[in-house]
Design an enzyme around this catalytic site. Sequence first.
Site, PDB file in Angstrom:
ATOM      1  N   ASN A   1      45.436 -13.596 -58.723  1.00  0.00           N
ATOM      2  CA  ASN A   1      45.434 -13.811 -59.976  1.00  0.00           C
ATOM      3  C   ASN A   1      45.474 -15.178 -60.784  1.00  0.00           C
ATOM      4  O   ASN A   1      45.690 -15.330 -61.867  1.00  0.00           O
ATOM      5  CB  ASN A   1      45.887 -12.545 -60.595  1.00  0.00           C
ATOM      6  CG  ASN A   1      45.160 -11.701 -60.508  1.00  0.00           C
ATOM      7  OD1 ASN A   1      44.013 -11.024 -61.240  1.00  0.00           O
ATOM      8  ND2 ASN A   1      46.166 -10.994 -59.830  1.00  0.00           N
TER       9      ASN A   1
ATOM     10  N   VAL B   1      43.948 -20.793 -53.425  1.00  0.00           N
ATOM     11  CA  VAL B   1      44.251 -21.433 -52.826  1.00  0.00           C
ATOM     12  C   VAL B   1      43.592 -21.460 -51.197  1.00  0.00           C
ATOM     13  O   VAL B   1      42.908 -20.611 -50.468  1.00  0.00           O
ATOM     14  CB  VAL B   1      45.500 -20.729 -51.436  1.00  0.00           C
ATOM     15  CG1 VAL B   1      46.023 -21.361 -50.838  1.00  0.00           C
ATOM     16  CG2 VAL B   1      46.443 -20.081 -52.750  1.00  0.00           C
TER      17      VAL B   1
ATOM     18  N   ASP C   1      44.037  -9.820 -49.763  1.00  0.00           N
ATOM     19  CA  ASP C   1      44.783 -10.451 -49.555  1.00  0.00           C
ATOM     20  C   ASP C   1      45.893  -9.764 -48.760  1.00  0.00           C
ATOM     21  O   ASP C   1      46.480 -10.287 -48.438  1.00  0.00           O
ATOM     22  CB  ASP C   1      45.511 -10.767 -50.965  1.00  0.00           C
ATOM     23  CG  ASP C   1      45.786 -10.018 -52.528  1.00  0.00           C
ATOM     24  OD1 ASP C   1      45.716  -8.831 -51.784  1.00  0.00           O
ATOM     25  OD2 ASP C   1      46.661 -10.600 -53.273  1.00  0.00           O
TER      26      ASP C   1
ATOM     27  N   THR D   1      51.777 -13.555 -57.671  1.00  0.00           N
ATOM     28  CA  THR D   1      51.625 -12.929 -59.366  1.00  0.00           C
ATOM     29  C   THR D   1      51.834 -11.543 -59.460  1.00  0.00           C
ATOM     30  O   THR D   1      52.763 -11.115 -60.111  1.00  0.00           O
ATOM     31  CB  THR D   1      50.245 -12.659 -59.817  1.00  0.00           C
ATOM     32  OG1 THR D   1      49.577 -14.149 -59.922  1.00  0.00           O
ATOM     33  CG2 THR D   1      49.644 -12.615 -61.470  1.00  0.00           C
TER      34      THR D   1
ATOM     35  N   THR E   1      71.203 -19.816 -73.473  1.00  0.00           N
ATOM     36  CA  THR E   1      69.834 -18.662 -73.095  1.00  0.00           C
ATOM     37  C   THR E   1      68.750 -18.637 -72.013  1.00  0.00           C
ATOM     38  O   THR E   1      68.274 -18.203 -71.132  1.00  0.00           O
ATOM     39  CB  THR E   1      68.670 -19.329 -74.396  1.00  0.00           C
ATOM     40  OG1 THR E   1      69.148 -18.809 -75.874  1.00  0.00           O
ATOM     41  CG2 THR E   1      67.313 -18.334 -74.254  1.00  0.00           C
TER      42      THR E   1
END
Length: 259
Positions: free
Chosen positions: A9, A13, A111, A134, A186
């Site tokens: 996603n 590769v 995968d 992902t 932050t």
Amino acid sequence: MFLSVDAGNSNIVFGIYEESSDSWLNVLRVETTKKLSVLQLEKALGLFFLENGLHPDSIDGIGLSTVVPDLKTVLLRCMENFFGRMPYLINEKSYDKLLVKTTNPEEIGSDLMANITAAYDCFKEACIVVDFGTALTFSIIDSQGNVIGINIVPGIKTAINSLFTGTARLPKVSLEMPDSVLGKNTVQAIQSGIFYGYTGLVKGMLASISAETQMKFKVLATGGLSPVMQHLSAEFDLMDIHLTLKGIYQITRINCKKD
């Protein structure tokens, strides 16, 4: 030489494996986008092969795993145009000849099955594959090679992006482990929350799996984001960013072997 293609996603590769030296010579990553065309992929591959002094004719086998259905046609056409041959496309029927077994071949991504195949081939015993992609996934295999569970969590980059895109004032931060768990601004607050949070998540998940199964596992880490989690290396018996590519190679060679 063999070409493994792992279309996910976030990235596609391409990995070139030299069987004689048992090594991955070159790896190309192309960002996955909705408008990715055959021509774009061909140009990227052409430049990649040119820069590394390679020729398409040197590739004698191609294995393809994709978890993005919309990419399948584009990838198949690209492989046929560039290499003059079609790749072996891993599917739910590809696992019949493997040592590893799953009762849900239609539900487990190719995968993950590539990870499972390579991991079990490496140790031949119970193992857990932690894939930092992902999604952050945990694939659990028993000592007989049976897939006994899969756990899926939003990946590190996915979590960071969700904060950036889903809020009005939180910035997008780099994937860097902060020096302290105490965020002083932050950016540090997000980094410490994500990285120390995911550190605890991984340790906790591994502990929970072992506690419930009462089994000892070899633990492997892989995925494009695994290098940023080096501080977790003590939790893993092996860290191998090429594990999925290896599994694609193994599944393809087993299925394409002449009887």
